[in-house]
Motif scaffolding. Sequence first.
Motif, PDB file in Angstrom:
ATOM      1  N   THR A 212      -1.989  12.319  28.511  1.00 48.81           N
ATOM      2  CA  THR A 212      -1.557  13.589  27.945  1.00 48.81           C
ATOM      3  C   THR A 212      -0.656  13.350  26.732  1.00 48.81           C
ATOM      4  OG1 THR A 212      -1.617  14.616  30.121  1.00 48.81           O
ATOM      5  CG2 THR A 212      -0.353  15.742  28.427  1.00 48.81           C
TER       6      THR A 212
ATOM      7  N   GLU B 104       2.329  13.916  24.435  1.00 48.95           N
ATOM      8  CA  GLU B 104       3.669  14.459  24.634  1.00 48.95           C
ATOM      9  C   GLU B 104       4.549  14.158  23.430  1.00 48.95           C
ATOM     10  OE1 GLU B 104       5.216  12.803  28.217  1.00 48.95           O
ATOM     11  OE2 GLU B 104       3.748  13.804  29.515  1.00 48.95           O
TER      12      GLU B 104
ATOM     13  N   SER C 173       4.564  18.934  26.131  1.00 50.89           N
ATOM     14  CA  SER C 173       3.218  18.408  25.908  1.00 50.89           C
ATOM     15  C   SER C 173       2.588  19.050  24.673  1.00 50.89           C
ATOM     16  CB  SER C 173       2.336  18.658  27.125  1.00 50.89           C
ATOM     17  OG  SER C 173       2.248  20.040  27.417  1.00 50.89           O
TER      18      SER C 173
END
Length: 494
Positions: A15, A17, A31
């Motif tokens: 993810t 970030e 995020s």
Amino acid sequence: MGKATGFMEYTRERTKERNPLTRLNDWKEYSTPFSDEALKKQGARCMDCGTPFCHMGMDLNRVTTGCPINNLIPEWNDLVYRGKWKEALDRLLKTNNFPEFTGRVCPAPCEGSCTLAITDPAVTIKNIERTIIDKGFDNGWITPRIPKKRTGMKIAIIGSGPAGLASADQLNQAGHSVTVYEKSDRAGGLLMYGIPNMKLEKEVVERRIQLLNQEGIDFVTNTEVGKDITTEELKAQYNAVILCTGAQKQRDLVLDGRNAKGVHFAMDYLTKSTKSLLDSNFTDRQFIDTKGKDVIVIGGGDTGADCVATALRQKARSVVQFGKHPKLPESRSSENMWPAYPNVFTLDYAYEEAEAKFGKDPRQYSIQTKKIVAGENGQVKELHTVQMEKVQDENGEYTFTEIPGTEKVWPADFVFIAIGFEGTEQLLLNQFGVNTTDQKIDAAYGEYTTNIDGVFAAGDARRGQSLIVWAINEGREVAHEVDKYLMGSSVLPK
């Protein structure tokens, strides 16, 4: 699948970030979205696995496995791979009323039961889901759906969390007139005040509330049912009532020093922080300020992690989180086989931030608080703890025993209790006259009827503290049952 060999050609991307030290200076979401090209590759990793366990949605060993709202995950993964975002949105909205919430704060049990996860990192389902719905809003594909006909039936929903909102959305689309009562000053329940802004920006919640209002749902805030309006008045005005009040009663510590100044429930800390942020960007000072203070969070779950992240943004001097369980393993144990939710060590956003600021993970494992000690002014000054050992007996049951010689004293100016929730508040339920067991409303799953005719219950108020996807699941299902109760049959999905 459009890319049959995608799972062999592409690896899972982490993810995206923002830099941990940078994001500690604001309250924006930590995020960031993937590029379209990156997400096409992530969607291509979805296998043509025959039986998509990500759909299953069940409790396995008392832990959620798969998606409780039965999202059509392989279908929209394939559509994303082929660049058909609008079609992917249509498939997503068939099962999920609020993907913008689940795509941000759901722990993604679907990924734990992903078939690819048997041998490789799971498909990045949660990030794809979030991007699909965000594109829907950004491109103007999400517009108010005004029901063409009204049935004349009126329904009151008490509580505006995900269960209440999901049931309201479904029943409104069936043509009923729906009013949602919320005792706070803003609708959204825990979505609004229980989850910090850096995980779920409140503009996202307010956008959905505004859309539901445009579609015909009335929201009555600052109104506590049972106090500002009686339960008898409510039953007289509406054809059906749904109780979606959540599991708001926080579990407390019973130990010496609990009443010292500076000891607070975690949810009180988080709620006041978010409300002050929204009301005045903290200029009203109506929040618990930990700047320059030593903070201890008792409880190892997500709520505790949110307290850690909040204290870091307030510039606390130190932050430590206590958990009673041992540190989780790096990979699945033999007792935690796929497709059960993977109980493995992870570095959540709050812990990543703490490591960046203080150089170490703030979590302390297998630790038990023995007492809280206050100074002469009544303010907490220290906690006394002991290390615990988790032991399995001959019957397979686990117990915790103290390890002699491991006693320790920790400095503390603030202590936040984040050890879960016991159930829903009983006063309102008593006024309705509904039966309860273990502080939860008696209403069978799949039926949602209480002992009072025309009064239904769903979400955490019925099942106890749980996940947002279970709340949406129950909100959708109770809407089907209420529609059937009012009309004799229902066209709503269940």
